[in-house]
Scaffold this active site. Structure first.
Site, PDB file in Angstrom:
ATOM      1  N   GLY A 125     -33.517   4.636  82.977  1.00 13.84           N
ATOM      2  CA  GLY A 125     -31.815   4.326  82.469  1.00 13.84           C
ATOM      3  C   GLY A 125     -31.920   3.097  81.802  1.00 13.84           C
ATOM      4  O   GLY A 125     -30.926   3.131  80.936  1.00 13.84           O
ATOM      5  N   ILE A 143     -23.042 -13.700  77.899  1.00  8.42           N
ATOM      6  CA  ILE A 143     -23.327 -13.773  79.176  1.00  8.42           C
ATOM      7  C   ILE A 143     -22.998 -14.965  79.952  1.00  8.42           C
ATOM      8  O   ILE A 143     -22.307 -14.695  81.011  1.00  8.42           O
ATOM      9  CB  ILE A 143     -25.116 -13.596  79.304  1.00  8.42           C
ATOM     10  CG1 ILE A 143     -25.878 -12.123  78.813  1.00  8.42           C
ATOM     11  CG2 ILE A 143     -25.624 -13.887  80.819  1.00  8.42           C
ATOM     12  CD1 ILE A 143     -27.049 -12.005  78.761  1.00  8.42           C
ATOM     13  N   GLU A 191     -19.256 -14.319  80.376  1.00 11.15           N
ATOM     14  CA  GLU A 191     -18.821 -13.215  81.420  1.00 11.15           C
ATOM     15  C   GLU A 191     -19.044 -13.740  82.933  1.00 11.15           C
ATOM     16  O   GLU A 191     -18.347 -13.484  83.868  1.00 11.15           O
ATOM     17  CB  GLU A 191     -19.714 -11.795  81.061  1.00 11.15           C
ATOM     18  CG  GLU A 191     -19.167 -11.442  79.792  1.00 11.15           C
ATOM     19  CD  GLU A 191     -19.602  -9.961  79.487  1.00 11.15           C
ATOM     20  OE1 GLU A 191     -19.374  -9.295  78.682  1.00 11.15           O
ATOM     21  OE2 GLU A 191     -20.878  -9.546  80.229  1.00 11.15           O
ATOM     22  N   HIS A 228       3.641   5.339  76.914  1.00 13.34           N
ATOM     23  CA  HIS A 228       4.250   4.093  77.537  1.00 13.34           C
ATOM     24  C   HIS A 228       4.264   4.307  78.933  1.00 13.34           C
ATOM     25  O   HIS A 228       4.607   5.354  79.581  1.00 13.34           O
ATOM     26  CB  HIS A 228       5.615   4.131  76.779  1.00 13.34           C
ATOM     27  CG  HIS A 228       6.547   3.036  77.558  1.00 13.34           C
ATOM     28  ND1 HIS A 228       6.476   1.850  77.228  1.00 13.34           N
ATOM     29  CD2 HIS A 228       7.368   3.052  78.556  1.00 13.34           C
ATOM     30  CE1 HIS A 228       7.103   1.030  77.666  1.00 13.34           C
ATOM     31  NE2 HIS A 228       7.639   1.838  78.725  1.00 13.34           N
TER      32      HIS A 228
HETATM   33  C1  LIG Z   1     -26.150  -8.944  81.881  1.00 14.29           C
HETATM   34  C2  LIG Z   1     -25.969  -8.230  80.630  1.00 14.29           C
HETATM   35  C3  LIG Z   1     -24.720  -7.380  80.318  1.00 14.29           C
HETATM   36  C4  LIG Z   1     -24.745  -6.915  79.183  1.00 14.29           C
HETATM   37  N1  LIG Z   1     -23.540  -6.261  78.894  1.00 14.29           N
HETATM   38  C5  LIG Z   1     -23.217  -5.509  77.902  1.00 14.29           C
HETATM   39  C6  LIG Z   1     -21.809  -4.793  77.732  1.00 14.29           C
HETATM   40  O1  LIG Z   1     -20.881  -4.987  78.555  1.00 14.29           O
HETATM   41  N2  LIG Z   1     -21.933  -4.016  76.758  1.00 14.29           N
HETATM   42  C7  LIG Z   1     -23.056  -3.919  75.825  1.00 14.29           C
HETATM   43  O2  LIG Z   1     -22.816  -2.816  74.935  1.00 14.29           O
HETATM   44  N3  LIG Z   1     -24.039  -4.406  75.918  1.00 14.29           N
HETATM   45  C8  LIG Z   1     -24.339  -5.066  76.908  1.00 14.29           C
HETATM   46  N4  LIG Z   1     -25.605  -5.680  77.305  1.00 14.29           N
HETATM   47  C9  LIG Z   1     -26.428  -5.507  76.148  1.00 14.29           C
HETATM   48  C10 LIG Z   1     -27.363  -4.025  76.462  1.00 14.29           C
HETATM   49  O3  LIG Z   1     -27.583  -4.027  78.009  1.00 14.29           O
HETATM   50  C11 LIG Z   1     -28.660  -3.881  75.672  1.00 14.29           C
HETATM   51  O4  LIG Z   1     -28.092  -4.247  74.512  1.00 14.29           O
HETATM   52  C12 LIG Z   1     -29.075  -2.526  75.787  1.00 14.29           C
HETATM   53  O5  LIG Z   1     -29.334  -2.068  77.271  1.00 14.29           O
HETATM   54  C13 LIG Z   1     -30.522  -2.568  75.242  1.00 14.29           C
HETATM   55  O6  LIG Z   1     -30.915  -1.142  75.351  1.00 14.29           O
HETATM   56  P1  LIG Z   1     -32.348  -0.656  74.796  1.00 14.29           P
HETATM   57  O7  LIG Z   1     -31.942   0.858  74.323  1.00 14.29           O
HETATM   58  O8  LIG Z   1     -32.704  -1.612  73.625  1.00 14.29           O
HETATM   59  O9  LIG Z   1     -33.322  -0.831  75.754  1.00 14.29           O
HETATM   60  P2  LIG Z   1     -33.389  -1.065  77.269  1.00 14.29           P
HETATM   61  O10 LIG Z   1     -32.402  -0.509  78.077  1.00 14.29           O
HETATM   62  O11 LIG Z   1     -33.277  -2.655  77.575  1.00 14.29           O
HETATM   63  O12 LIG Z   1     -34.490  -0.229  77.769  1.00 14.29           O
HETATM   64  C14 LIG Z   1     -35.913  -0.969  77.479  1.00 14.29           C
HETATM   65  C15 LIG Z   1     -36.747   0.005  78.642  1.00 14.29           C
HETATM   66  O13 LIG Z   1     -38.150  -0.434  78.203  1.00 14.29           O
HETATM   67  C16 LIG Z   1     -38.864  -0.768  79.491  1.00 14.29           C
HETATM   68  N5  LIG Z   1     -40.213  -1.399  78.702  1.00 14.29           N
HETATM   69  C17 LIG Z   1     -40.341  -2.337  78.222  1.00 14.29           C
HETATM   70  N6  LIG Z   1     -41.739  -2.460  77.752  1.00 14.29           N
HETATM   71  C18 LIG Z   1     -42.216  -1.461  78.075  1.00 14.29           C
HETATM   72  C19 LIG Z   1     -43.701  -0.975  77.986  1.00 14.29           C
HETATM   73  N7  LIG Z   1     -44.630  -1.686  77.324  1.00 14.29           N
HETATM   74  N8  LIG Z   1     -43.920   0.202  78.591  1.00 14.29           N
HETATM   75  C20 LIG Z   1     -42.853   0.861  79.339  1.00 14.29           C
HETATM   76  N9  LIG Z   1     -41.887   0.514  79.419  1.00 14.29           N
HETATM   77  C21 LIG Z   1     -41.406  -0.584  78.855  1.00 14.29           C
HETATM   78  C22 LIG Z   1     -38.233  -1.509  80.135  1.00 14.29           C
HETATM   79  O14 LIG Z   1     -38.548  -1.538  81.510  1.00 14.29           O
HETATM   80  C23 LIG Z   1     -36.690  -1.008  79.892  1.00 14.29           C
HETATM   81  O15 LIG Z   1     -36.302   0.044  80.876  1.00 14.29           O
HETATM   82  C24 LIG Z   1     -25.659  -6.549  78.260  1.00 14.29           C
HETATM   83  C25 LIG Z   1     -27.069  -7.175  78.640  1.00 14.29           C
HETATM   84  C26 LIG Z   1     -27.010  -7.911  79.703  1.00 14.29           C
HETATM   85  C27 LIG Z   1     -28.546  -8.499  80.014  1.00 14.29           C
HETATM   86  N1  LIG Z   2     -20.356  -7.419  76.425  1.00  9.38           N
HETATM   87  C1  LIG Z   2     -21.422  -7.404  75.518  1.00  9.38           C
HETATM   88  O1  LIG Z   2     -21.406  -6.461  74.847  1.00  9.38           O
HETATM   89  C2  LIG Z   2     -22.484  -8.135  76.122  1.00  9.38           C
HETATM   90  C3  LIG Z   2     -22.555  -8.787  77.448  1.00  9.38           C
HETATM   91  C4  LIG Z   2     -23.978  -9.735  77.774  1.00  9.38           C
HETATM   92  C5  LIG Z   2     -24.866  -9.524  76.974  1.00  9.38           C
HETATM   93  N2  LIG Z   2     -24.711  -9.139  75.726  1.00  9.38           N
HETATM   94  C6  LIG Z   2     -25.909  -9.075  74.636  1.00  9.38           C
HETATM   95  O2  LIG Z   2     -26.851  -9.759  75.201  1.00  9.38           O
HETATM   96  C7  LIG Z   2     -27.270 -10.731  74.510  1.00  9.38           C
HETATM   97  C8  LIG Z   2     -27.799 -12.095  75.118  1.00  9.38           C
HETATM   98  O3  LIG Z   2     -26.473 -12.630  75.544  1.00  9.38           O
HETATM   99  P1  LIG Z   2     -26.509 -14.323  75.776  1.00  9.38           P
HETATM  100  O4  LIG Z   2     -25.056 -14.740  76.361  1.00  9.38           O
HETATM  101  O5  LIG Z   2     -27.739 -14.870  76.508  1.00  9.38           O
HETATM  102  O6  LIG Z   2     -26.818 -14.968  74.249  1.00  9.38           O
HETATM  103  P2  LIG Z   2     -25.853 -15.455  73.032  1.00  9.38           P
HETATM  104  O7  LIG Z   2     -26.738 -15.590  71.876  1.00  9.38           O
HETATM  105  O8  LIG Z   2     -24.707 -14.686  72.982  1.00  9.38           O
HETATM  106  O9  LIG Z   2     -25.312 -16.839  73.595  1.00  9.38           O
HETATM  107  C9  LIG Z   2     -26.328 -18.011  73.875  1.00  9.38           C
HETATM  108  C10 LIG Z   2     -25.516 -19.198  73.866  1.00  9.38           C
HETATM  109  O10 LIG Z   2     -26.193 -20.202  74.360  1.00  9.38           O
HETATM  110  C11 LIG Z   2     -26.069 -21.334  73.543  1.00  9.38           C
HETATM  111  N3  LIG Z   2     -27.494 -22.248  73.953  1.00  9.38           N
HETATM  112  C12 LIG Z   2     -28.671 -22.000  73.233  1.00  9.38           C
HETATM  113  N4  LIG Z   2     -29.620 -22.696  73.695  1.00  9.38           N
HETATM  114  C13 LIG Z   2     -28.855 -23.534  74.668  1.00  9.38           C
HETATM  115  C14 LIG Z   2     -29.269 -24.703  75.538  1.00  9.38           C
HETATM  116  N5  LIG Z   2     -30.442 -25.136  75.785  1.00  9.38           N
HETATM  117  N6  LIG Z   2     -28.267 -25.239  76.280  1.00  9.38           N
HETATM  118  C15 LIG Z   2     -26.874 -24.757  76.231  1.00  9.38           C
HETATM  119  N7  LIG Z   2     -26.590 -23.973  75.359  1.00  9.38           N
HETATM  120  C16 LIG Z   2     -27.544 -23.267  74.583  1.00  9.38           C
HETATM  121  C17 LIG Z   2     -25.847 -21.028  72.196  1.00  9.38           C
HETATM  122  O11 LIG Z   2     -25.448 -21.796  71.274  1.00  9.38           O
HETATM  123  C18 LIG Z   2     -24.966 -19.655  72.439  1.00  9.38           C
HETATM  124  O12 LIG Z   2     -23.697 -20.096  72.484  1.00  9.38           O
HETATM  125  C19 LIG Z   2     -26.182 -10.876  73.111  1.00  9.38           C
HETATM  126  O13 LIG Z   2     -26.742 -11.050  71.994  1.00  9.38           O
HETATM  127  C20 LIG Z   2     -25.381  -9.740  73.472  1.00  9.38           C
HETATM  128  O14 LIG Z   2     -25.419  -9.119  72.402  1.00  9.38           O
HETATM  129  C21 LIG Z   2     -23.813  -8.189  75.277  1.00  9.38           C
END
Ligand SMILES: Cc1cc2nc3c(=O)[nH]c(=O)nc-3n(C[C@H](O)[C@H](O)[C@H](O)COP(=O)(O)OP(=O)(O)OC[C@H]3O[C@@H](n4cnc5c(N)ncnc54)[C@H](O)[C@@H]3O)c2cc1C
Ligand SMILES: NC(=O)c1ccc[n+]([C@@H]2O[C@H](COP(=O)([O-])OP(=O)(O)OC[C@H]3O[C@@H](n4cnc5c(N)ncnc54)[C@H](O)[C@@H]3O)[C@@H](O)[C@H]2O)c1
Length: 475
Positions: free
Chosen positions: A40, A184, A187, A462
């Site tokens: 997933g 991140i 959040e 509403h």
């Molecule tokens: C903490 C956090 C919160 C987030 N919150 C949001 C949010 O609220 N809304 C949002 O839209 N986005 C959010 N994101 C970002 C979002 O999760 C990612 O952009 C999205 O899941 C990326 O999906 P993907 O299709 O690129 O691949 P992924 O879902 O990352 O899947 C890649 C898969 O490939 C597998 N894999 C890697 N290399 C190999 C290999 N060589 N062989 C076999 N399998 C392999 C991995 O195990 C993994 O399961 C969040 C990310 C994080 C970390």
């Molecule tokens: N709600 C969502 O859609 C959601 C939620 C979580 C993550 N994500 C995805 O995950 C990706 C990664 O998120 P992220 O928050 O790790 O990256 P980000 O690129 O959003 O933010 C990283 C932050 O860290 C700061 N930074 C970099 N180096 C630093 C250091 N040494 N010390 C202190 N600050 C430093 C940068 O200036 C920046 O503000 C994002 O690009 C986002 O698209 C999406």
């Protein structure tokens, strides 16, 4: 050796949607996922869903107004358990979705290219290898957290967490340092603060949320301060040193030393340190060079064109690994790009619309899930002005919305930017409860070129947060 029409590497959002699409066309599909805990992909296992689940429980925790750390910690542990149950359920559902389709075979192992159409799958720590061949190959391997190499002690410390491991904590940290105030960082600062941790947020740059307008970032800054979150700008983390063992027992936690804007060196204590400075493409041991697939420099994203074709024919890359915006819905949109071109090429479905590409992808919205949520689409005020638009701004506090009063969620600021020459919406920033829902209405108006008056004069149920558009967009 098994031969497939399509091989998908990685069980991400784009790949897991592409697999049944191909299977329904009668194609033979292989899905390769290296971890059984990741069926997933990132979103449901270690990304969006678990973090939003914790955000939901953190808000409940705050509402409970617990008096002691023990009560807060018990609620936190229960929340982690419920989050784990949710991700386990979704993981099984995702696995079954593909596994029950007769044209799809799921392989569990690490995939790498032997050549442009030959993939090796290593499983059981490399003890078993298998090779499969594919006509078309789709790389959907996601991204991994970046760990800065210039912080002394970061590799050795046992108090360092990523967004994945911090959601596995068994105990609520009393003090949490978060390095990075991006998606991140913000959040998790909101989540852990609401659970009861004392949070300190380090941002290396000198502007808090520089991509937002100043009024919006100031509103967020002020609410974070009101929550008791300590925000340090220009923070350069120098070192992390775990506290020593005293009489054979670890005292736990670590000393974090950083320099601030005045270049003073300051040391604080933290039970846990979350590193959130970005995520880099997961191209680990993929053997891309064996297939002639090039990456961009210096960040190593897989190089793709607007149809997500890599530098090698019949190999595509979708999701975080290709350098587009890192959101689940963009990985899904990447699926649509591939669906459109392969549907057209195969001629199996008559398509009337222009095929989707990254070049015609417009107005990517986003929500940062803090309390309250920040949702954005289109241009900021400063971007609109610097692009030469003549603009009108509609701005109101969240407390102008009746639903916000009923929900007792009065914090925040609402802002929409209009092009005065066309009455079209250029952008919006909604910092309020449920903004993640309302922003999608605004985006739909933007992509369908509706004048803002359409939203202003629309009938909304509403009480809702959506009905803010009646008043907000009125002179
Ligand atoms: C903490 C956090 C919160 C987030 N919150 C949001 C949010 O609220 N809304 C949002 O839209 N986005 C959010 N994101 C970002 C979002 O999760 C990612 O952009 C999205 O899941 C990326 O999906 P993907 O299709 O690129 O691949 P992924 O879902 O990352 O899947 C890649 C898969 O490939 C597998 N894999 C890697 N290399 C190999 C290999 N060589 N062989 C076999 N399998 C392999 C991995 O195990 C993994 O399961 C969040 C990310 C994080 C970390
Ligand atoms: N709600 C969502 O859609 C959601 C939620 C979580 C993550 N994500 C995805 O995950 C990706 C990664 O998120 P992220 O928050 O790790 O990256 P980000 O690129 O959003 O933010 C990283 C932050 O860290 C700061 N930074 C970099 N180096 C630093 C250091 N040494 N010390 C202190 N600050 C430093 C940068 O200036 C920046 O503000 C994002 O690009 C986002 O698209 C999406």
């Amino acid at each position: 050796m098994e031969k497939y029409d399509a091989i998908i590497i990685g069980f991400g959002k784009g790949g897991k949607t592409l697999a049944p699409f191909f299977a329904k066309q009668g194609l033979k599909v292989a899905m390769i996922e290296e971890s059984k805990q990741m069926y997933g992909g990132t979103c449901i296992n270690i990304g969006c869903i678990p973090s939003k689940s914790l955000e939901y429980y953190a808000k409940k925790s705050k509402q409970q107004k617990f008096q002691t750390y023990e009560e807060q910690d018990r609620f936190f542990q229960e929340s982690i358990g419920k989050k784990d149950a949710l991700t386990a359920k979704l993981r099984t559902k995702n696995y079954d979705n593909l596994n029950t389709q007769k044209n799809i075979k799921i392989y569990n192992g690490h995939a790498s290219f032997v050549s442009k159409n030959l993939i090796e799958i290593d499983s059981e720590n490399g003890r078993v290898t298998e090779r499969i061949q594919g006509d078309k190959i789709f790389i959907n391997t996601g991204a991994l957290p970046l760990i800065p190499s210039n912080i002394c002690g970061i590799k050795e410390s046992k108090c360092i967490y990523t967004s994945k491991t911090i959601m596995e904590l068994k105990k609520l940290p009393k003090t949490l340092v978060i390095i990075g105030a991006g998606y991140i960082g913000l959040e998790f600062a909101s989540i852990f603060s609401d659970f009861g941790s004392k949070v300190t947020l380090f941002e290396a740059s000198n502007t808090f949320l520089s991509r937002e307008d100043e009024d919006i970032s100031k509103a967020i800054y002020d609410i974070f301060i009101k929550k008791g979150i300590n925000i340090i700008m220009n923070a350069k983390t120098q070192s992390i040193e775990d506290n020593r063992t005293v009489c054979g027992r670890s005292t736990g936690g670590a000393k974090v030393t950083y320099t601030n804007s005045q270049k003073e060196s300051i040391t604080i204590q933290a039970d846990a340190i979350l590193v959130a400075v970005g995520r880099s493409p997961n191209v680990c041991s993929l053997g891309l060079e064996n297939a002639g697939v090039k990456v961009t420099k210096p960040k190593n994203y897989i190089q793709v064109n607007e149809k997500l074709e890599t530098t090698t024919r019949n190999i595509w890359a979708l999701g975080d690994v290709n350098g587009g915006p890192q959101h689940t819905y963009i990985s899904l949109d990447d699926y649509r790009i591939i669906r459109d071109q392969l549907t057209l090429t195969d001629g199996s479905t008559a398509k009337k619309q222009q095929p989707i590409t990254t070049a015609n992808r417009r107005y990517v919205p986003y929500t940062v899930y803090m309390d309250p949520e920040l949702s954005r689409v289109g241009l900021t005020e400063k971007e609109a002005i610097s692009s030469g638009y003549k603009i009108k701004i509609f701005k109101k506090p969240t407390m102008s919305v009746p639903r916000a009063h009923q929900l007792e969620e009065l914090d925040g600021l609402l802002k929409v930017i209009i092009d005065t020459q066309t009455n079209l919406i250029l952008g919006a920033a909604l910092y309020c409860v449920y903004s993640s829902e309302v922003i999608n209405i605004i985006r739909l108006a933007m992509v369908t070129n509706q004048e803002y008056t359409v939203l202003r004069d629309s009938i909304y149920t509403h009480p809702t947060m959506a009905e803010m558009l009646n008043d907000l967009l009125s002179d």
